[in-house]
Design an enzyme around this catalytic site. Sequence first.
Site, PDB file in Angstrom:
ATOM      1  N   PHE A 134      28.343  28.299  55.453  1.00  0.00           N
ATOM      2  CA  PHE A 134      28.359  27.346  54.283  1.00  0.00           C
ATOM      3  C   PHE A 134      28.297  28.473  53.048  1.00  0.00           C
ATOM      4  CE2 PHE A 134      27.595  24.540  57.577  1.00  0.00           C
ATOM      5  CZ  PHE A 134      28.388  23.408  57.188  1.00  0.00           C
ATOM      6  N   ALA A 135      27.530  29.521  53.229  1.00  0.00           N
ATOM      7  CA  ALA A 135      27.035  30.024  52.144  1.00  0.00           C
ATOM      8  C   ALA A 135      28.460  30.942  51.362  1.00  0.00           C
ATOM      9  CB  ALA A 135      26.295  31.239  52.426  1.00  0.00           C
ATOM     10  N   ASN A 187      38.110  17.646  48.162  1.00  0.00           N
ATOM     11  CA  ASN A 187      37.043  17.562  46.855  1.00  0.00           C
ATOM     12  C   ASN A 187      35.548  16.809  47.590  1.00  0.00           C
ATOM     13  OD1 ASN A 187      39.306  18.115  45.268  1.00  0.00           O
ATOM     14  ND2 ASN A 187      37.496  17.857  43.734  1.00  0.00           N
ATOM     15  N   TYR A 232      38.531  32.536  43.900  1.00  0.00           N
ATOM     16  CA  TYR A 232      37.938  31.760  44.903  1.00  0.00           C
ATOM     17  C   TYR A 232      38.960  31.443  46.314  1.00  0.00           C
ATOM     18  CZ  TYR A 232      35.763  27.906  47.369  1.00  0.00           C
ATOM     19  OH  TYR A 232      35.063  26.776  48.102  1.00  0.00           O
ATOM     20  N   LEU A 269      18.592  30.924  48.926  1.00  0.00           N
ATOM     21  CA  LEU A 269      18.204  30.165  48.002  1.00  0.00           C
ATOM     22  C   LEU A 269      18.595  30.143  46.478  1.00  0.00           C
ATOM     23  CD1 LEU A 269      14.537  29.012  49.179  1.00  0.00           C
ATOM     24  CD2 LEU A 269      16.456  27.856  49.642  1.00  0.00           C
ATOM     25  N   ASN A 283      30.454  38.348  47.464  1.00  0.00           N
ATOM     26  CA  ASN A 283      29.753  37.057  48.208  1.00  0.00           C
ATOM     27  C   ASN A 283      30.514  36.544  49.388  1.00  0.00           C
ATOM     28  OD1 ASN A 283      27.600  37.616  46.465  1.00  0.00           O
ATOM     29  ND2 ASN A 283      27.939  35.428  45.313  1.00  0.00           N
ATOM     30  N   GLY A 306      20.809  26.720  46.772  1.00  0.00           N
ATOM     31  CA  GLY A 306      20.439  25.767  47.605  1.00  0.00           C
ATOM     32  C   GLY A 306      19.024  25.537  47.415  1.00  0.00           C
ATOM     33  N   HIS A 334      30.874  19.824  38.603  1.00  0.00           N
ATOM     34  CA  HIS A 334      31.930  18.765  39.556  1.00  0.00           C
ATOM     35  C   HIS A 334      31.942  17.515  38.878  1.00  0.00           C
ATOM     36  CE1 HIS A 334      31.273  22.014  42.622  1.00  0.00           C
ATOM     37  NE2 HIS A 334      32.364  21.714  42.701  1.00  0.00           N
ATOM     38  N   GLY A 377      43.039  27.719  36.435  1.00  0.00           N
ATOM     39  CA  GLY A 377      43.128  27.666  37.841  1.00  0.00           C
ATOM     40  C   GLY A 377      43.099  26.279  38.788  1.00  0.00           C
TER      41      GLY A 377
HETATM   42  N1  UFG Z   1      37.324  17.845  35.836  1.00  0.00           N
HETATM   43  C1  UFG Z   1      37.399  17.146  34.442  1.00  0.00           C
HETATM   44  N2  UFG Z   1      36.183  17.413  33.757  1.00  0.00           N
HETATM   45  C2  UFG Z   1      34.954  18.066  34.059  1.00  0.00           C
HETATM   46  C3  UFG Z   1      34.948  18.357  35.321  1.00  0.00           C
HETATM   47  C4  UFG Z   1      36.340  18.284  36.272  1.00  0.00           C
HETATM   48  O1  UFG Z   1      38.260  16.779  33.684  1.00  0.00           O
HETATM   49  O2  UFG Z   1      33.982  18.129  33.416  1.00  0.00           O
HETATM   50  C5  UFG Z   1      38.331  17.767  36.487  1.00  0.00           C
HETATM   51  C6  UFG Z   1      39.077  18.935  37.025  1.00  0.00           C
HETATM   52  O3  UFG Z   1      39.938  19.574  35.981  1.00  0.00           O
HETATM   53  C7  UFG Z   1      39.824  18.424  38.283  1.00  0.00           C
HETATM   54  C8  UFG Z   1      38.894  17.420  38.789  1.00  0.00           C
HETATM   55  O4  UFG Z   1      38.337  16.893  37.607  1.00  0.00           O
HETATM   56  O5  UFG Z   1      40.971  18.068  38.077  1.00  0.00           O
HETATM   57  C9  UFG Z   1      37.899  17.638  39.875  1.00  0.00           C
HETATM   58  O6  UFG Z   1      37.119  18.945  39.538  1.00  0.00           O
HETATM   59  P1  UFG Z   1      35.989  19.337  40.338  1.00  0.00           P
HETATM   60  O7  UFG Z   1      35.501  20.716  39.367  1.00  0.00           O
HETATM   61  O8  UFG Z   1      35.118  18.434  40.830  1.00  0.00           O
HETATM   62  O9  UFG Z   1      36.684  19.971  41.469  1.00  0.00           O
HETATM   63  P2  UFG Z   1      37.488  21.110  41.716  1.00  0.00           P
HETATM   64  O10 UFG Z   1      39.021  20.154  41.853  1.00  0.00           O
HETATM   65  O11 UFG Z   1      37.659  22.030  40.928  1.00  0.00           O
HETATM   66  O12 UFG Z   1      37.061  21.916  43.048  1.00  0.00           O
HETATM   67  C10 UFG Z   1      37.337  21.343  44.202  1.00  0.00           C
HETATM   68  C11 UFG Z   1      36.196  21.952  45.065  1.00  0.00           C
HETATM   69  C12 UFG Z   1      36.626  23.460  45.379  1.00  0.00           C
HETATM   70  C13 UFG Z   1      38.162  23.873  45.574  1.00  0.00           C
HETATM   71  C14 UFG Z   1      39.076  23.128  44.765  1.00  0.00           C
HETATM   72  C15 UFG Z   1      40.475  23.339  44.953  1.00  0.00           C
HETATM   73  O13 UFG Z   1      35.002  21.893  44.564  1.00  0.00           O
HETATM   74  O14 UFG Z   1      35.785  23.994  46.185  1.00  0.00           O
HETATM   75  O15 UFG Z   1      38.536  21.665  44.633  1.00  0.00           O
HETATM   76  O16 UFG Z   1      41.081  23.268  43.687  1.00  0.00           O
HETATM   77  F1  UFG Z   1      38.320  24.995  45.524  1.00  0.00           F
END
Ligand code: UFG
Length: 321
Positions: free
Chosen positions: A71-72, A168, A139, A31, A90, A34, A187, A283
Amino acid sequence: MILVVGGCGYIGSHLVKELIKETEVIVLDNLSTGHRWAVDDEAIFIKGDLGERKDLENIFSKYQIDAVMHFAASSLVGESVVNPSKYYQNNVVSTLTLLDVMMKYNVKKFIFSSTAAVYGLPEESLLTEKSNTKPINPYGKSKLMIEKILEDYSNAYDLNYITLRYFNAAGAHKSSLIGEDHNPETHLIPLILNHLLGKIDKISVFGNDYNTEDGTCIRDYIHVTDLARAHILALNALLNGKKKVETYNLGNGKGYSVNEVIKTCEVITGNKAVVEYVNRRPGDPAYLVASSEKINFDLDWKANYNLKEIIESAWSWHKKR
Ligand code: UFG
């Protein structure tokens, strides 16, 4: 009986909602991120940590576990860059403890949650499972390390496993009882919807100077219920002995830019977003889109939800929350 580790998290809880219809489920969750409320009472819930050997021993000695779904994990790209220790601890060390306890109790079926982040800066427009894996953040590296460890455990200890590389994850359960609920939220889709609900005053777009059509990053958004379904197909393939060792991508096969996602959210909600373009986030690759042909061919899985339907389901959840 299936053990779901991290079953109170976003993706884990959507899986439990489907799996509970088919079999007995035990959820182990500490938790830390989660939510207890996200898991149905029909599942046995145990608060505990997968890095704690004694928590695991208690479960494996008490219950007859047929397979484990894992999933953790810590899963934020940006955080992993500034705090890699958390990610290796983790995601790698704790998973090793889990695997070792599984081997001790002769539990040899495992579904592992991996990620598109293992691909790093993609060299192809559609990533297949054979594409190069060169993660560019801790990650992605932590997940790839476990993928490699699984290969060795399979060779040495006859572990059967399926690795699922999510693109995503987005959207919410059709009941609107569970959905994406991170704190803090990072996200894209929940942030845009929270903004359109007036909870935050603008949406910051991380970079509009990428080599893409509109300069913003392109991602492949996949509904969390589609992910849950893929896990059940994978589990059945392992339980029926049809598959021993496999890796599958899970995506829609279609990429959308950040600007396109914002536009779709505006159309669905009928509200206009305030958008600010800021620096790139460390990243972040420009383009990540999956080919999911392999799992389509092997397990007859394909995504049912498109971007519009994903956002509609997320919107119903966010409005209700
Ligand atoms: N983004 C923005 N503004 C925000 C948040 C996100 O522009 O406030 C953009 C990010 O730069 C990215 C896209 O929106 O281009 C999606 O970003 P998210 O943070 O929603 O998701 P990520 O692509 O970073 O992450 C996902 C998964 C991860 C995985 C990753 C691979 O959640 O587990 O894709 O790059 F590792």
